[in-house]
Scaffold this motif. Structure first.
Motif, PDB file in Angstrom:
ATOM      1  N   LEU A 105       1.857   0.325  12.224  1.00 41.06           N
ATOM      2  CA  LEU A 105       1.695   1.777  12.211  1.00 41.06           C
ATOM      3  C   LEU A 105       2.352   2.411  10.995  1.00 41.06           C
ATOM      4  O   LEU A 105       1.801   3.347  10.395  1.00 41.06           O
ATOM      5  N   TYR A 106       3.514   1.924  10.607  1.00 46.57           N
ATOM      6  CA  TYR A 106       4.196   2.466   9.436  1.00 46.57           C
ATOM      7  C   TYR A 106       3.367   2.222   8.174  1.00 46.57           C
ATOM      8  O   TYR A 106       3.144   3.143   7.372  1.00 46.57           O
ATOM      9  N   CYS A 107       2.900   0.998   7.999  1.00 47.93           N
ATOM     10  CA  CYS A 107       2.071   0.676   6.831  1.00 47.93           C
ATOM     11  C   CYS A 107       0.794   1.513   6.829  1.00 47.93           C
ATOM     12  O   CYS A 107       0.379   2.043   5.795  1.00 47.93           O
ATOM     13  N   THR A 108       0.170   1.618   7.982  1.00 47.11           N
ATOM     14  CA  THR A 108      -1.069   2.381   8.101  1.00 47.11           C
ATOM     15  C   THR A 108      -0.849   3.851   7.773  1.00 47.11           C
ATOM     16  O   THR A 108      -1.636   4.472   7.045  1.00 47.11           O
ATOM     17  N   SER A 109       0.227   4.413   8.292  1.00 50.95           N
ATOM     18  CA  SER A 109       0.486   5.836   8.061  1.00 50.95           C
ATOM     19  C   SER A 109       0.791   6.118   6.595  1.00 50.95           C
ATOM     20  O   SER A 109       0.342   7.126   6.037  1.00 50.95           O
ATOM     21  N   LYS A 110       1.531   5.236   5.957  1.00 51.22           N
ATOM     22  CA  LYS A 110       1.839   5.432   4.538  1.00 51.22           C
ATOM     23  C   LYS A 110       0.579   5.305   3.678  1.00 51.22           C
ATOM     24  O   LYS A 110       0.407   6.028   2.690  1.00 51.22           O
ATOM     25  N   ALA A 111      -0.305   4.377   4.049  1.00 48.84           N
ATOM     26  CA  ALA A 111      -1.569   4.225   3.324  1.00 48.84           C
ATOM     27  C   ALA A 111      -2.451   5.450   3.522  1.00 48.84           C
ATOM     28  O   ALA A 111      -3.105   5.934   2.584  1.00 48.84           O
ATOM     29  N   ALA A 112      -2.466   5.973   4.744  1.00 45.41           N
ATOM     30  CA  ALA A 112      -3.316   7.122   5.053  1.00 45.41           C
ATOM     31  C   ALA A 112      -2.882   8.366   4.286  1.00 45.41           C
ATOM     32  O   ALA A 112      -3.715   9.061   3.678  1.00 45.41           O
ATOM     33  N   ILE A 113      -1.584   8.663   4.299  1.00 46.99           N
ATOM     34  CA  ILE A 113      -1.116   9.864   3.610  1.00 46.99           C
ATOM     35  C   ILE A 113      -1.282   9.715   2.096  1.00 46.99           C
ATOM     36  O   ILE A 113      -1.571  10.684   1.379  1.00 46.99           O
ATOM     37  N   GLN A 114      -1.175   8.483   1.589  1.00 46.62           N
ATOM     38  CA  GLN A 114      -1.379   8.258   0.164  1.00 46.62           C
ATOM     39  C   GLN A 114      -2.818   8.552  -0.243  1.00 46.62           C
ATOM     40  O   GLN A 114      -3.067   9.220  -1.250  1.00 46.62           O
ATOM     41  N   THR A 162       1.235  10.940  14.396  1.00 45.99           N
ATOM     42  CA  THR A 162       1.403  12.395  14.381  1.00 45.99           C
ATOM     43  C   THR A 162       2.509  12.793  13.419  1.00 45.99           C
ATOM     44  O   THR A 162       2.338  13.698  12.581  1.00 45.99           O
ATOM     45  N   VAL A 163       3.655  12.129  13.510  1.00 44.97           N
ATOM     46  CA  VAL A 163       4.797  12.455  12.648  1.00 44.97           C
ATOM     47  C   VAL A 163       4.526  12.090  11.202  1.00 44.97           C
ATOM     48  O   VAL A 163       4.834  12.862  10.277  1.00 44.97           O
ATOM     49  N   ASN A 164       3.937  10.925  10.979  1.00 47.31           N
ATOM     50  CA  ASN A 164       3.779  10.408   9.620  1.00 47.31           C
ATOM     51  C   ASN A 164       2.519  10.882   8.908  1.00 47.31           C
ATOM     52  O   ASN A 164       2.480  10.875   7.673  1.00 47.31           O
ATOM     53  N   VAL A 165       1.496  11.286   9.670  1.00 48.63           N
ATOM     54  CA  VAL A 165       0.223  11.645   9.037  1.00 48.63           C
ATOM     55  C   VAL A 165      -0.268  13.034   9.445  1.00 48.63           C
ATOM     56  O   VAL A 165      -0.418  13.919   8.597  1.00 48.63           O
ATOM     57  N   LEU A 166      -0.537  13.237  10.720  1.00 45.98           N
ATOM     58  CA  LEU A 166      -1.217  14.462  11.137  1.00 45.98           C
ATOM     59  C   LEU A 166      -0.452  15.728  10.779  1.00 45.98           C
ATOM     60  O   LEU A 166      -1.014  16.663  10.191  1.00 45.98           O
ATOM     61  N   HIS A 189       9.270   3.659  13.680  1.00 43.20           N
ATOM     62  CA  HIS A 189       9.060   3.170  15.040  1.00 43.20           C
ATOM     63  C   HIS A 189       7.618   3.397  15.497  1.00 43.20           C
ATOM     64  O   HIS A 189       7.002   4.393  15.111  1.00 43.20           O
ATOM     65  N   PRO A 190       7.092   2.495  16.277  1.00 41.32           N
ATOM     66  CA  PRO A 190       7.745   1.312  16.845  1.00 41.32           C
ATOM     67  C   PRO A 190       7.631   0.102  15.919  1.00 41.32           C
ATOM     68  O   PRO A 190       6.636  -0.057  15.212  1.00 41.32           O
ATOM     69  N   PHE A 193      12.285  21.903  14.335  1.00 40.68           N
ATOM     70  CA  PHE A 193      10.898  21.619  14.700  1.00 40.68           C
ATOM     71  C   PHE A 193      10.684  20.112  14.760  1.00 40.68           C
ATOM     72  O   PHE A 193      11.102  19.375  13.868  1.00 40.68           O
ATOM     73  N   ASP A 194      10.021  19.663  15.801  1.00 40.22           N
ATOM     74  CA  ASP A 194       9.669  18.258  15.978  1.00 40.22           C
ATOM     75  C   ASP A 194       8.234  18.067  15.523  1.00 40.22           C
ATOM     76  O   ASP A 194       7.306  18.685  16.071  1.00 40.22           O
ATOM     77  N   LEU A 195       8.021  17.231  14.502  1.00 36.91           N
ATOM     78  CA  LEU A 195       6.678  17.025  13.969  1.00 36.91           C
ATOM     79  C   LEU A 195       5.737  16.352  14.962  1.00 36.91           C
ATOM     80  O   LEU A 195       4.533  16.264  14.711  1.00 36.91           O
ATOM     81  N   ASN A 196       6.262  15.895  16.091  1.00 37.30           N
ATOM     82  CA  ASN A 196       5.383  15.420  17.158  1.00 37.30           C
ATOM     83  C   ASN A 196       4.549  16.559  17.742  1.00 37.30           C
ATOM     84  O   ASN A 196       3.501  16.326  18.337  1.00 37.30           O
ATOM     85  N   ASN A 197       5.031  17.791  17.575  1.00 40.41           N
ATOM     86  CA  ASN A 197       4.332  18.962  18.113  1.00 40.41           C
ATOM     87  C   ASN A 197       3.256  19.426  17.133  1.00 40.41           C
ATOM     88  O   ASN A 197       3.307  20.546  16.600  1.00 40.41           O
ATOM     89  N   TYR A 198       2.287  18.573  16.924  1.00 45.44           N
ATOM     90  CA  TYR A 198       1.238  18.847  15.941  1.00 45.44           C
ATOM     91  C   TYR A 198       0.533  20.176  16.197  1.00 45.44           C
ATOM     92  O   TYR A 198       0.208  20.906  15.263  1.00 45.44           O
TER      93      TYR A 198
END
Length: 256
Positions: A156-165, A113-117, A95-96, A58-63
């Motif tokens: 984006l990486y920093c933002t996604s890690k902060a969001a999921i936290q 999508t991959v890191n948060v949604l 990435h990116p 499964f590809d987590l891009n497929n939300y």
């Protein structure tokens, strides 16, 4: 019985976790986008062990299909048994590696999508199931120190890690101490993974810390994924040696 769900199980820490946590009293549920490599790790484990292993390419891009994935996984739970669930949210992308002015719409959508949604939907679904069915649920999120510090070209990486936290902290607040839901984010330190190779090979001119990561590699200071998987298994899967909702693994290595 324990169902252990590992995302990003085809390589790196995810693959090492699968090899490390497998046990006669556990059913492994492995999720990864590369079906060939996922089948490889499943075949490898099947040769050495006789425990049940479920593999979901499964590809987590497929939300939009995550809900169906989770429904299929939940159908595998035998409600007649006394069992607990552990989700290791390991899959992610850096990435990116680009400065903010160079980010494209597709970059932004894919990363978040991959890191948060997708992880948010998975966690929500399992939390609902655990609360409705009175089952113990452990959520172990593989995070990074980037969640609370700005790093050039990692917006984006920093933002996604902060969001999921923050999502997990709210969830932890909602599930009080008497709840069967346990939540932990882990900073495993700088590991020797494909992600680190991508960081070293990045061409972003705005990535000011690139040489720091190159030097860590040259000086053999990258932590092995096997050593990290062992710490996670012993302290957070077999046990629950948790004193905070966000823990750096440095202390576990320093004490050895």
């Amino acid at each position: 019985m324990e169902y252990v769900i590992i995302t990003g199980a085809r390589k790196g820490l995810g693959r090492s976790l699968a090899r490390t946590v497998i046990d006669k009293d556990r059913v492994l549920i492995l999720i990864a986008r590369d079906q060939f490599k996922l089948n490889e790790i499943k075949a490898e484990l099947n040769k050495k062990h006789h425990q049940k292993i479920l593999a979901y390419p499964f590809d987590l891009n497929n939300y939009e299909n995550v809900d169906d994935l989770m429904n299929n996984i939940i159908l595998q739970f035998n409600l007649k048994d006394d069992f607990k669930i552990t989700l290791i949210n390991n899959a992610g992308t850096i990435h990116p590696i680009k400065t903010v002015d160079l980010l494209e719409e597709t970059d932004i959508k894919s990363n978040l999508t991959v890191n948060v949604l997708s992880p948010v939907l998975m966690i929500s679904k399992l939390t609902r199931f655990a609360n409705q069915n009175s089952r113990q649920l452990k959520i172990i999120n593989i995070s990074s120190g980037a969640y609370n510090q700005p790093i050039d070209s990692w917006a984006l990486y920093c933002t996604s890690k902060a969001a999921i936290q923050m999502y997990l902290e709210v969830s932890l607040s909602e599930n009080n101490k008497d709840s069967a839901v346990k939540i932990l984010s882990i900073d495993p330190g700088v590991m020797d993974t494909g992600m680190q190779e991508s960081i070293r090979n990045s061409e972003s001119k705005g990535f000011s810390k690139k040489n720091d990561f190159v030097n860590l590699y040259r000086e053999h200071k990258l932590r092995s994924v096997d050593s990290v998987a062992k710490v996670i298994k012993e302290n957070f899967i077999d046990d629950w040696n948790v004193n905070s909702n966000f823990m750096k693994l440095d202390t576990f290595f320093e004490s050895k």
